[in-house]
Design a protein around this motif. Structure first.
Motif, mmCIF file in Angstrom:
data_model
loop_
_atom_site.group_PDB
_atom_site.id
_atom_site.type_symbol
_atom_site.label_atom_id
_atom_site.label_comp_id
_atom_site.label_asym_id
_atom_site.label_seq_id
_atom_site.Cartn_x
_atom_site.Cartn_y
_atom_site.Cartn_z
ATOM 1 N N VAL B 269 -14.926 1.211 -2.247
ATOM 2 C CA VAL B 269 -15.177 2.164 -1.163
ATOM 3 C C VAL B 269 -14.992 3.596 -1.669
ATOM 4 C CG1 VAL B 269 -14.405 2.984 1.098
ATOM 5 C CG2 VAL B 269 -14.508 0.533 0.631
ATOM 6 N N ARG B 270 -13.932 3.828 -2.422
ATOM 7 C CA ARG B 270 -13.633 5.194 -2.869
ATOM 8 C C ARG B 270 -14.746 5.732 -3.759
ATOM 9 N NH1 ARG B 270 -8.247 7.950 -4.618
ATOM 10 N NH2 ARG B 270 -8.925 10.104 -4.330
ATOM 11 N N PHE B 271 -15.116 4.948 -4.768
ATOM 12 C CA PHE B 271 -16.152 5.436 -5.689
ATOM 13 C C PHE B 271 -17.524 5.406 -5.027
ATOM 14 C CE2 PHE B 271 -12.879 4.907 -8.903
ATOM 15 C CZ PHE B 271 -13.109 6.044 -9.678
ATOM 16 N N GLY B 272 -17.784 4.366 -4.218
ATOM 17 C CA GLY B 272 -19.064 4.295 -3.522
ATOM 18 C C GLY B 272 -19.263 5.519 -2.648
ATOM 19 N N ASP B 273 -18.235 5.903 -1.930
ATOM 20 C CA ASP B 273 -18.320 7.064 -1.047
ATOM 21 C C ASP B 273 -18.578 8.341 -1.843
ATOM 22 O OD1 ASP B 273 -17.963 8.622 1.371
ATOM 23 O OD2 ASP B 273 -15.999 9.160 0.549
ATOM 24 N N LEU B 274 -17.836 8.506 -2.953
ATOM 25 C CA LEU B 274 -18.025 9.699 -3.782
ATOM 26 C C LEU B 274 -19.442 9.731 -4.338
ATOM 27 C CD1 LEU B 274 -14.668 9.942 -5.769
ATOM 28 C CD2 LEU B 274 -15.460 11.444 -3.943
ATOM 29 N N LEU B 295 -5.290 9.999 -12.300
ATOM 30 C CA LEU B 295 -3.966 9.382 -12.347
ATOM 31 C C LEU B 295 -3.848 8.334 -11.235
ATOM 32 C CD1 LEU B 295 -1.440 9.696 -14.055
ATOM 33 C CD2 LEU B 295 -0.544 11.304 -12.361
ATOM 34 N N GLU B 296 -4.274 8.721 -10.042
ATOM 35 C CA GLU B 296 -4.301 7.758 -8.930
ATOM 36 C C GLU B 296 -5.101 6.519 -9.314
ATOM 37 O OE1 GLU B 296 -6.064 9.321 -5.380
ATOM 38 O OE2 GLU B 296 -4.704 11.022 -5.327
ATOM 39 N N ILE B 297 -6.319 6.766 -9.801
ATOM 40 C CA ILE B 297 -7.218 5.652 -10.116
ATOM 41 C C ILE B 297 -6.576 4.751 -11.174
ATOM 42 C CG2 ILE B 297 -9.510 5.018 -10.994
ATOM 43 C CD1 ILE B 297 -9.514 6.323 -8.206
ATOM 44 N N ALA B 298 -5.911 5.364 -12.160
ATOM 45 C CA ALA B 298 -5.275 4.560 -13.212
ATOM 46 C C ALA B 298 -4.207 3.653 -12.613
ATOM 47 C CB ALA B 298 -4.673 5.479 -14.267
ATOM 48 N N PHE B 299 -3.380 4.212 -11.703
ATOM 49 C CA PHE B 299 -2.342 3.394 -11.061
ATOM 50 C C PHE B 299 -2.970 2.261 -10.245
ATOM 51 C CE2 PHE B 299 0.707 7.153 -11.245
ATOM 52 C CZ PHE B 299 1.492 6.565 -12.219
ATOM 53 N N PHE B 319 5.946 -7.432 -11.473
ATOM 54 C CA PHE B 319 6.748 -6.274 -11.097
ATOM 55 C C PHE B 319 6.036 -4.984 -11.504
ATOM 56 C CE2 PHE B 319 10.353 -3.315 -11.555
ATOM 57 C CZ PHE B 319 10.881 -3.445 -10.290
ATOM 58 N N ILE B 320 5.537 -4.948 -12.727
ATOM 59 C CA ILE B 320 4.845 -3.737 -13.193
ATOM 60 C C ILE B 320 3.602 -3.469 -12.343
ATOM 61 C CG2 ILE B 320 3.595 -2.704 -15.136
ATOM 62 C CD1 ILE B 320 5.492 -4.240 -16.992
ATOM 63 N N GLY B 321 2.858 -4.540 -12.063
ATOM 64 C CA GLY B 321 1.655 -4.385 -11.246
ATOM 65 C C GLY B 321 1.989 -3.830 -9.873
ATOM 66 N N ALA B 322 3.048 -4.362 -9.267
ATOM 67 C CA ALA B 322 3.436 -3.908 -7.928
ATOM 68 C C ALA B 322 3.860 -2.441 -7.966
ATOM 69 C CB ALA B 322 4.567 -4.778 -7.392
ATOM 70 N N VAL B 323 4.653 -2.090 -8.966
ATOM 71 C CA VAL B 323 5.105 -0.699 -9.064
ATOM 72 C C VAL B 323 3.916 0.246 -9.237
ATOM 73 C CG1 VAL B 323 6.363 0.936 -10.512
ATOM 74 C CG2 VAL B 323 7.415 -1.242 -9.888
ATOM 75 N N SER B 324 2.957 -0.173 -10.053
ATOM 76 C CA SER B 324 1.775 0.650 -10.283
ATOM 77 C C SER B 324 0.994 0.839 -8.981
ATOM 78 C CB SER B 324 0.901 0.000 -11.349
ATOM 79 O OG SER B 324 -0.184 0.826 -11.659
ATOM 80 N N MET B 325 0.861 -0.230 -8.232
ATOM 81 C CA MET B 325 0.178 -0.155 -6.937
ATOM 82 C C MET B 325 0.889 0.832 -6.015
ATOM 83 S SD MET B 325 -2.069 -1.182 -4.727
ATOM 84 C CE MET B 325 -2.035 0.027 -3.413
#
Ligand code: SF4
Ligand code: SF4
Ligand code: SF4
Lengths: 322, 396
Positions: B269-274, B295-299, B319-325
């Motif tokens: 949705v984010r990229f499609g909209d842009l 940075l947002e997109i990377a997370f 755990f890492i995945g959740a923190v990144s999210m």
């Protein structure tokens, strides 16, 4: 054991109409820009007539019972640097190079009045959760009622012109903004800034009258002598001056659906610090989304029905479990 | 949908017991006390005495963090209810109560913290006063839905209290009607989590075009639900190691896969909209804001890449995945409300130390309350063994 993505989205869409409808504007629920109220009143600010005397700043203080604001150490002159919750009207200056030529972009200077523009479709009114900001249905004045206000400052953040300001230095804060001297109108008085303006740069009138006056001024050939009224359109109190060369833009005619204070200038309005804005009001975009999602509470009620049914099914299943 | 395998009484939630005075609780209590002191100052002298907010940035971290990010972090209960009751995935049931408790606290404190920030808080009830309430205002909708949701959550959680006090009658009554509250408990956060994004729509050009879009409500909703799942993974991992409980990795892996589905939808949705609105170029030409965007997109992208296949079953990856999210969702909100909010020349904002201490104190108080409550109320599953969960999972 993974949940397929498709199933998840299907369930989410089926369960929550919210997810399915978010952001999809139904034309039937689209909310167009608001229209100019029938008896709209406002101000005409003609930057080319303004001499920067700030008589209007003082007049506004008096009319609204505001104490002087200081920005020098001596605290001897009223020297507000900008509008604030304690100053509803300021005259600001544009300056380039040596600043010698009035109303010229290069090596010139120009003045601009900053106060509430009394938008036709105001963002502050759309934003306010408790109707403390309201637009009068008749004369269109955008008023503020501290007794209603919860001090959330959504209006401060939302106003595209940065007009409403908040008092950060008191435990009992209020919003401060120009209310077009609505307290003076019943006494038969006009806006104080227009009343005290010596050149008629700030002129009071109905929006009809103001539009007519704008057309007359723009029609005059630059350099020819033109009569300018003071105080209000139709006051008969006039002085003569050579017609200026205006930029081809009436600020407030189209900006976000228009404003009731309109401006003429010899330099582009961006130079005066006024934002370039589209014609569709931000309030109408925001309210279209809200109406699409929550209009008549139809979508939420339908969604709730679906959600409760699904929850009931699930809780029956889970009862075996506990 | 499978028939749920009944769990034996040993697998029911129970109070954990143990000491309430530990280094963690003492530090949390101290931080909370500092926040109370600063708030006292705020109520005596006004908001400017402790915060750096100004007319260019009238909303600071007390809104962007405490309310907007805070309630998104408190979406665990909402997301789990969606999964367990709406999508009928009963095997995740053991995770509902702890998630609900965290949500209850997150929301109650987020709601309460609004009071510190409201300049004229004594008028707050005007939001519910007919004639004054203004339904066209996004703020109105957010305030009403959050208030109602807090009440609904207290009802949803009340059986745990009734258990504790032995009020079986009340417990049965509430449990019998629970499906209605669960329905509401899913509807209300769907409404206000999306509306938290809609709040920004009326700001128009003041929000940088990489963030300003009529799809803000959808983007906020998708990321809030994903953050809800991430927070469940995050908290379960912390709780299992902190309270030395048996690991729930198998269940968490399932949750991670749902979270990834939402993340993928969010990014589309984010990229499609842009792309559709021709704003993709801004992602590279907006200087510092481009950096924040990527940075947002990377997370957001990291969990998608990390939590594939077998790696999903590794506690550390989860755990890492959740923190990144959580970082992605948090940054998205911080950017939308503060960093990408461009209010004109001359205005700057960075939170003051006292302002930050209140936010930190609030988090500390939340942690403190959570620890105390799971020790005295039946929330977590102290005896749950891995084979039982594995059996429940295998049944699907
Ligand atoms: S200029 Fe700002 S404060 Fe004045 S009416 Fe328009 S939105 Fe409201
Ligand atoms: S600060 Fe007051 S006037 Fe402004 S939006 Fe909030 S309640 Fe309305
Ligand atoms: S109309 Fe009144 S309140 Fe508004 S700027 Fe003029 S004097 Fe001030």
């Amino acid at each position: 054991m993974t949940i397929s993505r498709r199933n998840f989205l299907k369930a989410a869409a089926g369960g929550g109409a919210v997810l399915a409808t978010t952001g999809v504007a139904d034309p039937a629920l689209a909310r167009p820009n608001l229209e100019m109220p029938p008896k709209a009143i406002g101000l005409l600010y003609d930057a080319t007539l303004c001499v920067g005397c700030k008589a209007c700043v003082v007049a506004c203080r008096e009319a609204n019972d505001l104490s002087p604001v200081f920005s020098t150490d001596e605290k001897l002159w009223d020297t507000p640097l900008d509008i604030s919750a304690y100053t509803f009207n300021v005259i600001k200056m544009y300056k380039d190079g040596n600043g010698e030529n009035k109303d010229q972009l290069k090596d010139g200077h120009a003045f601009v009045k900053r106060s509430c523009l009394h938008c036709v479709d105001p963002s502050c009114v759309s934003a306010c959760p408790v109707s403390a900001m309201e637009k009068n249905a008749e004369n269109g004045i955008v008023s503020y009622d501290a007794d209603r206000c919860i001090g959330c400052r959504y209006c401060v953040a939302a106003c595209p012109y940065g007009v409403p300001r908040f008092q950060y230095d008191t435990p009992k804060p209020k919003i401060g903004k120009c209310e077009l001297c609505r307290h003076r109108l019943p006494e038969g008085k006009i806006a104080a800034c227009a009343e005290k303006c010596p050149t008629g740069a700030t002129l009071f009138g109905t929006v009809e009258q103001i539009k007519g006056e704008i057309a007359r001024r723009r029609a005059a050939k630059p350099g020819e002598m033109v009569a300018y009224e003071r105080q209000r359109v139709g006051s008969g109190d006039t002085h003569e001056k050579k017609a200026p060369r205006y930029v081809d833009h009436v600020y407030g005619e189209k900006e976000l659906g228009g404003t009731q204070m309109m401006m003429l200038s010899g330099v582009p309005f961006v130079a005066l610090g006024m934002p370039e804005l589209p014609e569709r009001s931000y309030s109408s975009i925001s309210e279209t989304i809200q109406h699409t999602l929550y209009g008549g509470l139809i979508a939420p009620v339908v969604a709730l029905g679906g959600l409760v049914a699904l929850a009931w099914r699930a809780s029956k299943n889970h009862q075996d479990e506990e | 949908m499978s028939i749920q395998k009944p769990l034996s009484p040993a697998h029911r939630p129970a109070p954990l017991g143990g000491s309430l005075v530990t280094p963690v609780t003492v530090i949390c209590a101290l931080l909370s006390a500092i926040a109370v002191y600063i708030l006292a100052k705020r109520f005596i002298f006004g908001l400017g005495a402790v915060t750096n907010i100004n007319d260019g940035f009238p909303w600071g971290v007390w809104i962007a963090w405490d309310v907007v990010i805070g309630t998104a972090l408190a979406c665990g209960g909402y997301s789990m209810a969606l999964l367990v009751y709406i999508m009928n995935k009963g095997r995740y049931h053991p995770l509902v109560r702890p998630a609900l408790l965290a949500s209850l606290f997150g929301y109650t404190l987020g709601g309460a913290s609004v009071m510190f920030d409201l300049g004229r808080y004594w008028n707050f009830y005007h939001i519910f006063t007919p004639g004054l309430a203004h339904p066209d205002s996004v703020m109105f909708e957010v305030a009403v839905c959050i208030s109602l949701y807090i009440m609904v959550m207290w009802v949803e959680f009340s059986p745990a209290f009734f258990d504790r006090f032995g009020w079986t009658g009340m417990k049965t009554l509430v449990e019998r009607l629970m499906f209605a509250f669960i329905g509401l408990g899913v509807l209300l956060p769907s409404m206000h989590q999306s509306s938290l994004g809609s709040l920004l729509v009326v700001f128009g050009h003041q929000i940088h075009p990489l963030w300003q879009t009529p799809l803000l409500p959808l983007l906020f909703l998708l990321s809030a639900i994903a953050m809800g799942f991430a927070v469940v993974v995050f908290e379960s991992t912390l709780a299992t190691s902190g309270f030395r409980l048996k690991s729930e990795t198998r269940l968490l892996a399932g949750i991670a896969s749902v979270m990834n589905g939402l993340l993928a939808a969010y990014l589309v949705v984010r990229f499609g909209d842009l792309a559709v609105s021709g704003k993709l170029g801004l992602a590279f030409s907006s200087g510092f804001l481009s950096l924040m965007f990527w940075l947002e997109i990377a997370f957001f992208a990291l969990p998608l890449l990390l939590l594939q296949g077998a790696r999903r079953n590794r506690a550390r990856c989860l755990f890492i995945g959740a923190v990144s999210m959580l970082l992605g969702g948090g940054l998205y909100r911080m950017d939308g409300f503060l960093v990408a909010y461009q209010t004109g020349a001359g205005w700057t904002y960075f939170p003051s130390l006292p302002e930050l201490m209140v936010t930190i104190g609030l988090i500390a108080f939340e942690v403190l309350a959570y620890i105390v409550l799971v020790r005295v109320l039946p929330v977590l599953h102290p005896n749950k063994s891995e084979p039982a969960v594995a059996a429940a999972v295998a049944a699907e």
